[in-house]
Write a protein that holds these residues in place. Structure first.
Motif, mmCIF file in Angstrom:
data_model
loop_
_atom_site.group_PDB
_atom_site.id
_atom_site.type_symbol
_atom_site.label_atom_id
_atom_site.label_comp_id
_atom_site.label_asym_id
_atom_site.label_seq_id
_atom_site.Cartn_x
_atom_site.Cartn_y
_atom_site.Cartn_z
ATOM 1 N N GLY A 200 -4.020 -5.734 1.851
ATOM 2 C CA GLY A 200 -5.067 -6.394 1.072
ATOM 3 C C GLY A 200 -6.539 -6.765 1.518
ATOM 4 O O GLY A 200 -7.719 -6.616 0.985
ATOM 5 N N VAL A 201 -6.574 -7.237 2.831
ATOM 6 C CA VAL A 201 -7.507 -7.600 3.507
ATOM 7 C C VAL A 201 -8.223 -6.325 4.037
ATOM 8 O O VAL A 201 -9.730 -6.255 3.691
ATOM 9 C CB VAL A 201 -7.211 -8.377 4.803
ATOM 10 C CG1 VAL A 201 -8.324 -8.525 6.003
ATOM 11 C CG2 VAL A 201 -6.516 -9.844 4.691
ATOM 12 N N TRP B 110 -12.273 -9.690 8.081
ATOM 13 C CA TRP B 110 -11.192 -8.729 8.467
ATOM 14 C C TRP B 110 -10.783 -8.856 9.671
ATOM 15 O O TRP B 110 -9.558 -8.891 10.349
ATOM 16 C CB TRP B 110 -11.297 -7.525 7.690
ATOM 17 C CG TRP B 110 -12.254 -6.620 8.323
ATOM 18 C CD1 TRP B 110 -13.505 -6.436 8.126
ATOM 19 C CD2 TRP B 110 -11.961 -5.445 9.302
ATOM 20 N NE1 TRP B 110 -14.347 -5.400 8.731
ATOM 21 C CE2 TRP B 110 -13.441 -4.894 9.652
ATOM 22 C CE3 TRP B 110 -10.990 -5.223 9.974
ATOM 23 C CZ2 TRP B 110 -13.447 -4.106 10.750
ATOM 24 C CZ3 TRP B 110 -11.092 -4.208 10.909
ATOM 25 C CH2 TRP B 110 -12.056 -3.703 11.362
ATOM 26 N N GLU C 230 -6.762 -16.351 3.924
ATOM 27 C CA GLU C 230 -7.296 -15.272 3.395
ATOM 28 C C GLU C 230 -8.916 -15.031 3.410
ATOM 29 O O GLU C 230 -9.452 -13.956 3.352
ATOM 30 C CB GLU C 230 -7.125 -15.252 2.043
ATOM 31 C CG GLU C 230 -5.410 -15.097 1.586
ATOM 32 C CD GLU C 230 -5.048 -14.844 0.233
ATOM 33 O OE1 GLU C 230 -6.142 -14.776 -0.567
ATOM 34 O OE2 GLU C 230 -4.104 -15.167 -0.055
ATOM 35 N N SER D 181 -6.697 2.428 4.431
ATOM 36 C CA SER D 181 -6.433 0.791 4.519
ATOM 37 C C SER D 181 -5.027 0.871 5.245
ATOM 38 O O SER D 181 -4.752 0.210 6.123
ATOM 39 C CB SER D 181 -6.215 0.109 3.326
ATOM 40 O OG SER D 181 -7.645 -0.267 2.930
ATOM 41 N N TYR E 195 -3.863 0.047 8.915
ATOM 42 C CA TYR E 195 -3.026 -1.296 9.175
ATOM 43 C C TYR E 195 -2.050 -0.721 10.099
ATOM 44 O O TYR E 195 -1.394 -1.666 10.948
ATOM 45 C CB TYR E 195 -2.085 -1.675 7.786
ATOM 46 C CG TYR E 195 -1.275 -2.844 7.552
ATOM 47 C CD1 TYR E 195 -1.618 -4.158 7.947
ATOM 48 C CD2 TYR E 195 -0.210 -2.418 7.906
ATOM 49 C CE1 TYR E 195 -0.667 -5.017 7.799
ATOM 50 C CE2 TYR E 195 1.137 -3.333 7.913
ATOM 51 C CZ TYR E 195 0.806 -4.707 7.918
ATOM 52 O OH TYR E 195 1.863 -5.642 8.100
ATOM 53 N N LEU F 267 -8.458 -3.339 2.386
ATOM 54 C CA LEU F 267 -8.890 -2.972 1.134
ATOM 55 C C LEU F 267 -10.142 -3.749 0.641
ATOM 56 O O LEU F 267 -11.282 -3.260 0.070
ATOM 57 C CB LEU F 267 -7.936 -3.065 -0.167
ATOM 58 C CG LEU F 267 -6.607 -2.108 -0.101
ATOM 59 C CD1 LEU F 267 -5.538 -2.284 -1.016
ATOM 60 C CD2 LEU F 267 -7.301 -0.761 -0.422
ATOM 61 N N ALA F 268 -10.210 -5.035 0.907
ATOM 62 C CA ALA F 268 -11.299 -5.829 0.301
ATOM 63 C C ALA F 268 -12.384 -5.723 1.454
ATOM 64 O O ALA F 268 -13.764 -5.636 1.111
ATOM 65 C CB ALA F 268 -11.110 -7.348 0.626
ATOM 66 N N ASP G 102 1.419 -6.752 2.198
ATOM 67 C CA ASP G 102 0.474 -6.524 1.286
ATOM 68 C C ASP G 102 -0.746 -7.637 1.591
ATOM 69 O O ASP G 102 -1.943 -7.284 1.187
ATOM 70 C CB ASP G 102 1.281 -7.557 0.047
ATOM 71 C CG ASP G 102 0.580 -7.595 -1.184
ATOM 72 O OD1 ASP G 102 0.106 -6.701 -1.799
ATOM 73 O OD2 ASP G 102 -0.138 -8.879 -1.568
ATOM 74 N N ALA G 103 -0.449 -8.620 2.287
ATOM 75 C CA ALA G 103 -1.400 -9.409 2.750
ATOM 76 C C ALA G 103 -2.644 -8.660 3.712
ATOM 77 O O ALA G 103 -3.834 -8.711 3.442
ATOM 78 C CB ALA G 103 -1.146 -10.602 3.497
#
Length: 247
Positions: free
Chosen positions: A135-136, A91, A87, A146, A150, A138-139, A131-132
């Motif tokens: 999530g990357v 990105w 994580e 996002s 993706y 989004l961060a 989700d991972a």
């Protein structure tokens, strides 16, 4: 397939009596996954799968379902094999590593990439990686885009691998096309075709270069998608700069 009991002419009443392990949905999907690695997702039948697990096709139906159900289970199994990067990675590095692993995985199980590109995996199988990955993004600051970002990356990856799988099934045609394109390398009146012809000529003369061509093309596509998304991220971070929008 189950065989007759020695000397009686009758079939054993159970797999245990025949000396066979208990048959479960997991064993069936494992056997189908192995057949997929050996032949490709579209190149085995339910009857062949039944022979692989030493059972009748009806037993496959009972434990898993029809061939589509088995195929879906195989694709989900393969998706479950995908290893996620750490994580903490930025990105772009995260997705570079993820998609490199995805290509290696999908090329091990031909046909799964096309199925994923067309229909995607089940929610249960994909929730971990989705989700991972989202999530990357989004961060990183992609916000509501996002999901689009993706899907762009994953769909591009799956489509390129699917094309590579398909090309393996049409090797003779691919070679013929390469040879024909190579004849254009000296055409000064067609500079674009000449450049392509020179590239194809180089491929024909270098087996190592030819063997890695589609991996190189895949990596190029991934890098350029990431470049484009990095540019878009800059726009999203500076929505008030003249000429830029956040649509």
């Amino acid at each position: 397939m189950p065989t007759s009991s020695s000397g009686t002419g009758q079939r054993p009443r159970s797999r245990a009596a025949a000396g066979l392990p208990a048959l479960t949905a997991d064993r069936i999907v494992s056997a189908a996954t192995k057949l997929t690695a050996e032949r490709g997702l579209d190149n085995w039948t339910l009857r062949e799968l039944a022979r692989a697990v030493e059972a009748y096709p009806a037993v496959i139906y009972h434990h898993v379902g029809d061939r589509d159900a088995v195929v879906n289970a195989v694709v989900d199994r393969v998706v479950g094999f995908l290893e996620l990067p750490e994580e903490r990675l930025p990105w772009q590095e995260w997705f570079t590593e993820l998609l490199a692993g995805l290509r290696a995985l999908l090329r091990t199980y031909p046909g799964c990439a096309r199925r994923l590109a067309l229909f995607g995996p089940s929610v249960k199988a994909a929730s971990r990686s989705i989700d991972a990955g989202i999530g990357v993004l989004l961060a990183a600051g992609f916000g509501r885009e996002s999901v689009l970002a993706y899907n762009l990356l994953l769909m591009t990856a799956c489509q390129f691998v699917a094309m590579e799988d398909d090309r393996d099934g049409a090797l003779a045609l691919r070679i013929d096309n390469t040879e024909e394109y190579a004849t254009y390398r000296a055409r000064g009146d067609l500079p674009g075709m000449a450049e392509l012809g020179a590239a194809m000529h180089d491929l024909m003369g270098d087996p190592d270069l030819a063997a890695g061509y589609y991996a190189q093309l895949y990596d190029y596509a991934v890098r350029r998608c990431l470049d484009g998304l990095a540019h878009r991220l800059g726009e999203l971070r500076e929505p008030d700069e003249p000429g830029l929008t956040a649509t």
